[in-house]
Every structure is written in C-alpha cells, then in structure tokens.
Design a protein around this motif. Structure first.
Motif, PDB file in Angstrom:
ATOM      1  N   GLU A  59       0.841  -1.193   0.000  1.00 38.58           N
ATOM      2  CA  GLU A  59       0.000   0.000   0.000  1.00 38.58           C
ATOM      3  C   GLU A  59       0.880   1.249   0.000  1.00 38.58           C
ATOM      4  O   GLU A  59       1.881   1.322   0.715  1.00 38.58           O
ATOM      5  CB  GLU A  59      -0.912   0.000   1.232  1.00 38.58           C
ATOM      6  N   ARG A  60       0.483   2.220  -0.797  1.00 44.13           N
ATOM      7  CA  ARG A  60       1.246   3.461  -0.876  1.00 44.13           C
ATOM      8  C   ARG A  60       1.279   4.192   0.469  1.00 44.13           C
ATOM      9  O   ARG A  60       2.176   4.988   0.732  1.00 44.13           O
ATOM     10  CB  ARG A  60       0.646   4.381  -1.945  1.00 44.13           C
ATOM     11  N   GLU A  61       0.288   3.905   1.311  1.00 41.87           N
ATOM     12  CA  GLU A  61       0.225   4.565   2.613  1.00 41.87           C
ATOM     13  C   GLU A  61       1.170   3.935   3.628  1.00 41.87           C
ATOM     14  O   GLU A  61       1.309   4.432   4.752  1.00 41.87           O
ATOM     15  CB  GLU A  61      -1.206   4.503   3.164  1.00 41.87           C
ATOM     16  N   ASN A  62       1.823   2.848   3.265  1.00 41.94           N
ATOM     17  CA  ASN A  62       2.750   2.172   4.159  1.00 41.94           C
ATOM     18  C   ASN A  62       4.062   2.958   4.208  1.00 41.94           C
ATOM     19  O   ASN A  62       4.992   2.721   3.448  1.00 41.94           O
ATOM     20  CB  ASN A  62       3.004   0.741   3.670  1.00 41.94           C
ATOM     21  N   LYS A  63       4.142   3.902   5.123  1.00 41.63           N
ATOM     22  CA  LYS A  63       5.282   4.808   5.179  1.00 41.63           C
ATOM     23  C   LYS A  63       6.571   4.117   5.611  1.00 41.63           C
ATOM     24  O   LYS A  63       7.670   4.599   5.334  1.00 41.63           O
ATOM     25  CB  LYS A  63       4.968   5.980   6.114  1.00 41.63           C
ATOM     26  N   ASP A  64       6.437   2.989   6.303  1.00 43.61           N
ATOM     27  CA  ASP A  64       7.631   2.279   6.764  1.00 43.61           C
ATOM     28  C   ASP A  64       8.368   1.592   5.615  1.00 43.61           C
ATOM     29  O   ASP A  64       9.596   1.491   5.638  1.00 43.61           O
ATOM     30  CB  ASP A  64       7.251   1.235   7.824  1.00 43.61           C
ATOM     31  N   PHE A  65       7.615   1.123   4.610  1.00 45.67           N
ATOM     32  CA  PHE A  65       8.256   0.331   3.553  1.00 45.67           C
ATOM     33  C   PHE A  65       7.947   0.796   2.133  1.00 45.67           C
ATOM     34  O   PHE A  65       8.545   0.276   1.190  1.00 45.67           O
ATOM     35  CB  PHE A  65       7.871  -1.146   3.701  1.00 45.67           C
ATOM     36  N   PHE A  66       7.027   1.761   1.952  1.00 43.84           N
ATOM     37  CA  PHE A  66       6.786   2.275   0.595  1.00 43.84           C
ATOM     38  C   PHE A  66       7.566   3.574   0.417  1.00 43.84           C
ATOM     39  O   PHE A  66       7.362   4.544   1.133  1.00 43.84           O
ATOM     40  CB  PHE A  66       5.300   2.517   0.334  1.00 43.84           C
ATOM     41  N   ASN A  67       8.447   3.552  -0.564  1.00 42.19           N
ATOM     42  CA  ASN A  67       9.292   4.703  -0.866  1.00 42.19           C
ATOM     43  C   ASN A  67       8.642   5.498  -1.991  1.00 42.19           C
ATOM     44  O   ASN A  67       8.746   5.138  -3.157  1.00 42.19           O
ATOM     45  CB  ASN A  67      10.684   4.219  -1.267  1.00 42.19           C
ATOM     46  N   ALA A  68       7.969   6.576  -1.635  1.00 44.98           N
ATOM     47  CA  ALA A  68       7.222   7.360  -2.618  1.00 44.98           C
ATOM     48  C   ALA A  68       8.150   8.159  -3.534  1.00 44.98           C
ATOM     49  O   ALA A  68       7.761   8.524  -4.644  1.00 44.98           O
ATOM     50  CB  ALA A  68       6.251   8.298  -1.910  1.00 44.98           C
ATOM     51  N   SER A  69       9.352   8.439  -3.066  1.00 51.05           N
ATOM     52  CA  SER A  69      10.297   9.238  -3.864  1.00 51.05           C
ATOM     53  C   SER A  69      11.648   8.521  -3.947  1.00 51.05           C
ATOM     54  O   SER A  69      12.632   8.944  -3.310  1.00 51.05           O
ATOM     55  CB  SER A  69      10.465  10.626  -3.235  1.00 51.05           C
ATOM     56  N   PRO A  70      11.708   7.428  -4.714  1.00 52.53           N
ATOM     57  CA  PRO A  70      12.951   6.665  -4.785  1.00 52.53           C
ATOM     58  C   PRO A  70      14.074   7.427  -5.479  1.00 52.53           C
ATOM     59  O   PRO A  70      13.829   8.199  -6.408  1.00 52.53           O
ATOM     60  CB  PRO A  70      12.556   5.420  -5.586  1.00 52.53           C
ATOM     61  N   LYS A  71      15.295   7.215  -5.003  1.00 53.59           N
ATOM     62  CA  LYS A  71      16.472   7.781  -5.653  1.00 53.59           C
ATOM     63  C   LYS A  71      16.912   6.839  -6.776  1.00 53.59           C
ATOM     64  O   LYS A  71      16.474   5.695  -6.850  1.00 53.59           O
ATOM     65  CB  LYS A  71      17.601   7.953  -4.630  1.00 53.59           C
ATOM     66  N   LYS A  72      17.790   7.322  -7.615  1.00 55.98           N
ATOM     67  CA  LYS A  72      18.232   6.503  -8.736  1.00 55.98           C
ATOM     68  C   LYS A  72      18.896   5.213  -8.274  1.00 55.98           C
ATOM     69  O   LYS A  72      18.765   4.169  -8.911  1.00 55.98           O
ATOM     70  CB  LYS A  72      19.180   7.305  -9.632  1.00 55.98           C
ATOM     71  N   GLU A  73      19.617   5.280  -7.155  1.00 59.94           N
ATOM     72  CA  GLU A  73      20.297   4.076  -6.661  1.00 59.94           C
ATOM     73  C   GLU A  73      19.338   3.057  -6.061  1.00 59.94           C
ATOM     74  O   GLU A  73      19.728   1.920  -5.748  1.00 59.94           O
ATOM     75  CB  GLU A  73      21.369   4.440  -5.633  1.00 59.94           C
ATOM     76  N   ASP A  74      18.054   3.432  -5.872  1.00 66.30           N
ATOM     77  CA  ASP A  74      17.054   2.499  -5.353  1.00 66.30           C
ATOM     78  C   ASP A  74      16.462   1.624  -6.458  1.00 66.30           C
ATOM     79  O   ASP A  74      15.825   0.603  -6.168  1.00 66.30           O
ATOM     80  CB  ASP A  74      15.913   3.257  -4.667  1.00 66.30           C
ATOM     81  N   GLU A  75      16.660   2.010  -7.706  1.00 65.96           N
ATOM     82  CA  GLU A  75      16.019   1.331  -8.828  1.00 65.96           C
ATOM     83  C   GLU A  75      16.728   0.023  -9.201  1.00 65.96           C
ATOM     84  O   GLU A  75      17.913  -0.155  -8.950  1.00 65.96           O
ATOM     85  CB  GLU A  75      16.019   2.245 -10.056  1.00 65.96           C
ATOM     86  N   SER A  76      15.966  -0.868  -9.811  1.00 67.64           N
ATOM     87  CA  SER A  76      16.538  -2.028 -10.494  1.00 67.64           C
ATOM     88  C   SER A  76      16.392  -1.787 -11.994  1.00 67.64           C
ATOM     89  O   SER A  76      15.487  -1.072 -12.425  1.00 67.64           O
ATOM     90  CB  SER A  76      15.824  -3.325 -10.079  1.00 67.64           C
ATOM     91  N   HIS A  77      17.270  -2.392 -12.766  1.00 74.72           N
ATOM     92  CA  HIS A  77      17.318  -2.055 -14.192  1.00 74.72           C
ATOM     93  C   HIS A  77      17.080  -3.240 -15.118  1.00 74.72           C
ATOM     94  O   HIS A  77      16.932  -3.060 -16.320  1.00 74.72           O
ATOM     95  CB  HIS A  77      18.675  -1.419 -14.515  1.00 74.72           C
ATOM     96  N   CYS A  78      17.056  -4.440 -14.554  1.00 76.76           N
ATOM     97  CA  CYS A  78      16.793  -5.625 -15.372  1.00 76.76           C
ATOM     98  C   CYS A  78      16.054  -6.644 -14.521  1.00 76.76           C
ATOM     99  O   CYS A  78      16.452  -6.927 -13.389  1.00 76.76           O
ATOM    100  CB  CYS A  78      18.107  -6.216 -15.887  1.00 76.76           C
ATOM    101  N   LEU A  79      14.971  -7.174 -15.062  1.00 76.34           N
ATOM    102  CA  LEU A  79      14.224  -8.224 -14.382  1.00 76.34           C
ATOM    103  C   LEU A  79      14.770  -9.575 -14.820  1.00 76.34           C
ATOM    104  O   LEU A  79      14.847  -9.868 -16.014  1.00 76.34           O
ATOM    105  CB  LEU A  79      12.738  -8.135 -14.716  1.00 76.34           C
ATOM    106  N   VAL A  80      15.154 -10.391 -13.864  1.00 75.30           N
ATOM    107  CA  VAL A  80      15.651 -11.725 -14.160  1.00 75.30           C
ATOM    108  C   VAL A  80      14.617 -12.722 -13.656  1.00 75.30           C
ATOM    109  O   VAL A  80      14.407 -12.866 -12.455  1.00 75.30           O
ATOM    110  CB  VAL A  80      17.021 -11.974 -13.496  1.00 75.30           C
ATOM    111  N   PHE A  81      13.957 -13.380 -14.605  1.00 77.22           N
ATOM    112  CA  PHE A  81      12.917 -14.350 -14.269  1.00 77.22           C
ATOM    113  C   PHE A  81      13.556 -15.725 -14.204  1.00 77.22           C
ATOM    114  O   PHE A  81      14.247 -16.144 -15.130  1.00 77.22           O
ATOM    115  CB  PHE A  81      11.807 -14.324 -15.321  1.00 77.22           C
ATOM    116  N   ILE A  82      13.347 -16.417 -13.096  1.00 81.38           N
ATOM    117  CA  ILE A  82      13.995 -17.707 -12.867  1.00 81.38           C
ATOM    118  C   ILE A  82      12.949 -18.816 -12.855  1.00 81.38           C
ATOM    119  O   ILE A  82      11.972 -18.746 -12.106  1.00 81.38           O
ATOM    120  CB  ILE A  82      14.782 -17.686 -11.551  1.00 81.38           C
ATOM    121  N   VAL A  83      13.161 -19.811 -13.693  1.00 78.57           N
ATOM    122  CA  VAL A  83      12.215 -20.916 -13.832  1.00 78.57           C
ATOM    123  C   VAL A  83      12.987 -22.233 -13.850  1.00 78.57           C
ATOM    124  O   VAL A  83      14.010 -22.357 -14.529  1.00 78.57           O
ATOM    125  CB  VAL A  83      11.394 -20.785 -15.135  1.00 78.57           C
ATOM    126  N   GLY A  84      12.518 -23.211 -13.109  1.00 75.68           N
ATOM    127  CA  GLY A  84      13.096 -24.549 -13.174  1.00 75.68           C
ATOM    128  C   GLY A  84      12.657 -25.241 -14.447  1.00 75.68           C
ATOM    129  O   GLY A  84      11.479 -25.183 -14.821  1.00 75.68           O
TER     130      GLY A  84
END
Length: 281
Positions: free
Chosen positions: A143-168
């Motif tokens: 939830e966006r209202e979760n102030k403890d764990f939702f970062n409404a204003s992420p910095k560039k270093e908070d981002e991920s740039h590639c999704l790696v999907f893992i499947v057996g």
C-alpha cells in the motif's frame, strides 16, 4: 542409443562457447570482463531484480553469484526445500569482492493463485525502487500509505534495471493456465515499461543428467536447446535472452567451470542494465 549419442557428439554447438573452450582461463576472462562493466560514469551499480515461481532455485542462484564474487561458498539468501516461498522479505544485497558493480534483489516466490505470493504490481514497484529493504510480502500489493516500507520518492540508486525471471526446467511441463497468465502479465508489463528481461532456466543438470559428468556440453546438447526453445515459446522471450544453468547444492568450494553459464548470464544482464540506465537518462 549409440546413434543418438554419436549424433549429439558430432552436432555443432547451438550457442557459443563450444566444449573445447570451457576452462579456467575462460572463467577468469569472463570474471574480469564483468568486473570492468561500468554502468555509467557516475559509478552507479546495476540493479538486478529476481522473480519467479516457488522452488525454482532463486535463493540458490543468489548464493552462487556471491560465491563467485567471494571466491568461496557464500550463504547470503536462505535456500531450502519448502512447499511455500522461502523468501518472504524484500532482500537487497550489494555485490562485493571481485565483482562490485551490481545489486541483487531477491523477492518472494511467485505462487500459483493470482494474489498469492509476489504480486504483479509489486514487481513494477520493486523495479522502480518503491519498496524498501526488509518489506515482508503479503497476499496483496504493498500500500502506498505504508510509510515504513513504501518509498514514494525513490532515488536513482534504489532502482533495479533488469528483471531476471527464474524458472526450473522441470516446471515447463507443469505450468497451469493461472501460472502462465500471471507470468505473461509480468512479461507484458516489462515490455510496456521498457525494462529488459532475462530468463534463467535452472536445474538443467537434472533434466539432462550427462551435464553432471561434463557440463561443457551444455550448449551442444539438443535436449538443452529444446528446453530453451520451449521456454521461449511459452513466455514469449527471445532465445538469446534465456540462459540454462545448473544448480549448486553439493559444492563445498568454488567450481570455476560449472560457474561459466552463470557468468555468461550475468554479463548479459549487466549489459542490459547499462542499456536501461542510458535509455532513461
């Protein structure tokens, strides 16, 4: 049977490197090449987000990557057999040692019913840096209202740039329509949002047991190639973006030759992360 093995032996590799090129020198060259990938001139690290169904070896892969970084066995992410998702918290780990130019984020297993396990919405939140380290995944999106764990204003270093999907690889025959719909929704979201995606196909040594004897035949085996082509058809991901690997569950020391498929995947992932950062600047 003899004719089959003879045909396998004589066939050309469907992907490089061929068996004769697998050696410790190749491992060292890949390690050096990956270590010198600079995501941008400001020293930003490539963000890698791991996602996938339960029991596909996500946590084991994290430990394998950090084993390579450290040059010794590492245990940074819980890996054990469980019918439930082992990873329940958002776990963000910075690489160090011989490789220190990326950050891996491990997420909760993608369980079958939609709304159980990692949510599709949480994947995009995670990529954008909206979720803080330590967040415990629930059966509903954060939830966006979760102030403890939702970062409404992420910095560039908070981002991920590639999704790696893992499947057996063993799951390719057993996916239900619920699973496939959830996965295809993620793939569609990645394409629309411009995030690169790589698929890692784990447990290949169980699917093709000869790899336990000689892993250098990974890219020569028609069995491995057929599994990659099947995954490409199921998920709509290009063959070049699918990397078969074997799982590390018994090793008590770093096996350089066995680590080569992981390094090949990591090299491509970091180049894609580099492309994503340049595209978003």
């Amino acid at each position: 049977m003899f004719r089959y093995f003879l045909k396998e032996f004589l066939r050309s590799p469907w992907r490089e490197p061929g068996p004769s090129e697998w050696n410790e020198s190749m491992y060292d060259e890949l390690l050096n090449e990956i270590g010198h990938i600079r995501i941008n001139e400001k020293g930003r690290k490539g963000g890698i987000l791991l996602c996938g169904p339960n029991q596909t070896g996500k946590s084991s892969l994290v430990n394998t990557v950090f084993t390579i970084c450290n040059g010794r066995p590492a245990n940074v992410s819980t890996a054990m057999f469980s019918q439930k998702s082992v990873t329940s918290n958002y776990l963000r780990l910075a690489a160090h040692g011989s490789l220190n130019n990326f950050i891996i984020t491990d997420t909760k297993g993608l369980l079958e019913p939609k709304g159980s396990g990692l949510n599709v919405d949480d994947v995009l939140f995670s990529l954008r840096g909206n979720i803080k380290n330590g967040y415990k995944f629930e059966d509903h999106p954060i939830e966006r209202e979760n102030k403890d764990f939702f970062n409404a204003s992420p910095k560039k270093e908070d981002e991920s740039h590639c999704l790696v999907f893992i499947v057996g690889v063993d799951m390719l025959e057993t996916f239900s329509m619920k699973y496939l719909n959830k996965i295809k929704e993620i793939v569609c979201d990645m394409q629309e949002s411009g995030y690169p995606m790589v698929l890692i196909l784990t447990k290949m040594d169980k699917h093709y047991p000869y790899l336990q004897t000689d892993i250098t035949y990974m890219f020569k085996s028609s069995i491995v190639h057929e599994a990659v082509l099947k995954a490409s058809k199921i998920f709509g991901i290009q063959e070049r973006d699918i990397h078969p690997v074997v799982n590390f569950t018994q090793e008590i020391r770093l096996n350089k030759i066995k680590s080569i498929p992981v390094l090949l995947a990591l090299r491509q992932i970091l180049h894609y992360a580099e492309d994503r950062i340049h595209a978003s600047n």
